[in-house]
Enzyme design. Structure first.
Site, short mmCIF file in Angstrom:
data_model
loop_
_atom_site.label_atom_id
_atom_site.label_comp_id
_atom_site.label_asym_id
_atom_site.label_seq_id
_atom_site.Cartn_x
_atom_site.Cartn_y
_atom_site.Cartn_z
CD GLU A 35 -2.98 -1.13 0.23
OE1 GLU A 35 -3.04 -0.15 -0.53
OE2 GLU A 35 -3.76 -2.09 0.16
CD GLU A 65 -3.97 2.01 -3.34
OE1 GLU A 65 -4.30 1.32 -2.36
OE2 GLU A 65 -4.10 1.64 -4.52
CG HIS A 68 -6.38 0.80 1.21
ND1 HIS A 68 -6.53 0.49 -0.12
CD2 HIS A 68 -7.61 1.22 1.62
CE1 HIS A 68 -7.76 0.72 -0.50
NE2 HIS A 68 -8.45 1.16 0.54
CD GLU A 136 -4.45 -0.73 -7.73
OE1 GLU A 136 -5.03 -1.48 -6.93
OE2 GLU A 136 -3.97 0.37 -7.39
CD GLU A 166 -5.16 -3.04 -3.69
OE1 GLU A 166 -5.20 -2.09 -4.50
OE2 GLU A 166 -4.54 -2.97 -2.62
CG HIS A 169 -7.77 1.15 -6.44
ND1 HIS A 169 -6.97 1.02 -5.34
CD2 HIS A 169 -8.83 1.90 -6.04
CE1 HIS A 169 -7.50 1.67 -4.32
NE2 HIS A 169 -8.63 2.20 -4.72
FE LIG Z 1 -5.03 -0.12 -5.01
#
Ligand SMILES: [Fe+2]
Length: 190
Positions: A35, A65, A68, A136, A166, A169
């Protein structure tokens, strides 16, 4: 600028201390496809995107991110909480303890410290967006392996949420790549 909200983007529930799982999670905290790498990569690449929409997308995803990264750091901290040096040594975290005690240091699951060499910013939006699509997918694959490494339902639940993000994204970077290529063809930037 950023405004900080004093809460996690998704709750972290850890039912049992699990030192080995804390070590495995370092893959997503300070590893090549972590991340942290994602956040720094996108927040760096955004300046040279050719459209405001693509700049905005990289800023949004880079910011998410970071949230995350905070979730993963919190999980590692809770999974380690209260462990004795002897327990850490037994579970393969003796060298980590010697260097960092129970600090959450950005290193990968093998203890290799994070480095900016993990990421690229080529200044070429097509090349950078392709890197992001691959990043990703690598993060998704890592989450799938991490989910298989734990029996803790709380840890599994949070990891499933992160895995899902992910995938989203990846889809959004795919749309951005199409937009950017159309824009470049229209303006004939080659
Ligand atoms: Fe991501």
């Amino acid at each position: 600028m950023w405004l900080y909200e004093k809460k996690l983007q998704y709750p972290v529930r850890v039912y049992n201390r699990d030192l080995r799982m804390a070590k495995f999670l370092m893959a997503q905290y300070g590893g090549p496809d972590s991340e942290l790498s994602a956040a720094v990569r996108y927040l760096t690449q955004r300046y040279t995107m050719p459209t405001n929409k693509a700049k905005g997308l990289l800023t949004d995803i880079g910011t998410e991110e970071l949230a995350h990264w905070e979730i993963i750091g919190t999980m590692i901290y809770r999974l380690l909480q209260g462990a004795t040096p002897e327990q850490l040594r037994r579970e393969g975290l003796g060298s980590y303890f010697a260097l960092h005690d129970q600090a959450v240091y950005p290193a990968d699951a093998n203890g290799v410290p994070w480095t900016a060499a993990y990421i690229q910013a080529t200044g070429d939006p097509v090349a950078d967006l392709h890197e992001n699509l691959a990043a990703e997918q690598k993060a998704r694959a890592t989450y799938e392996r991490l989910i298989r490494l734990t029996d803790d339902p709380g840890v599994k639940d949070t990891l499933r949420f992160l895995r899902e993000r992910e995938v989203v994204h990846f889809q959004r970077f795919g749309e951005a790549l199409n937009d950017v290529q159309e824009e470049m063809a229209r303006k004939k930037i080659f």
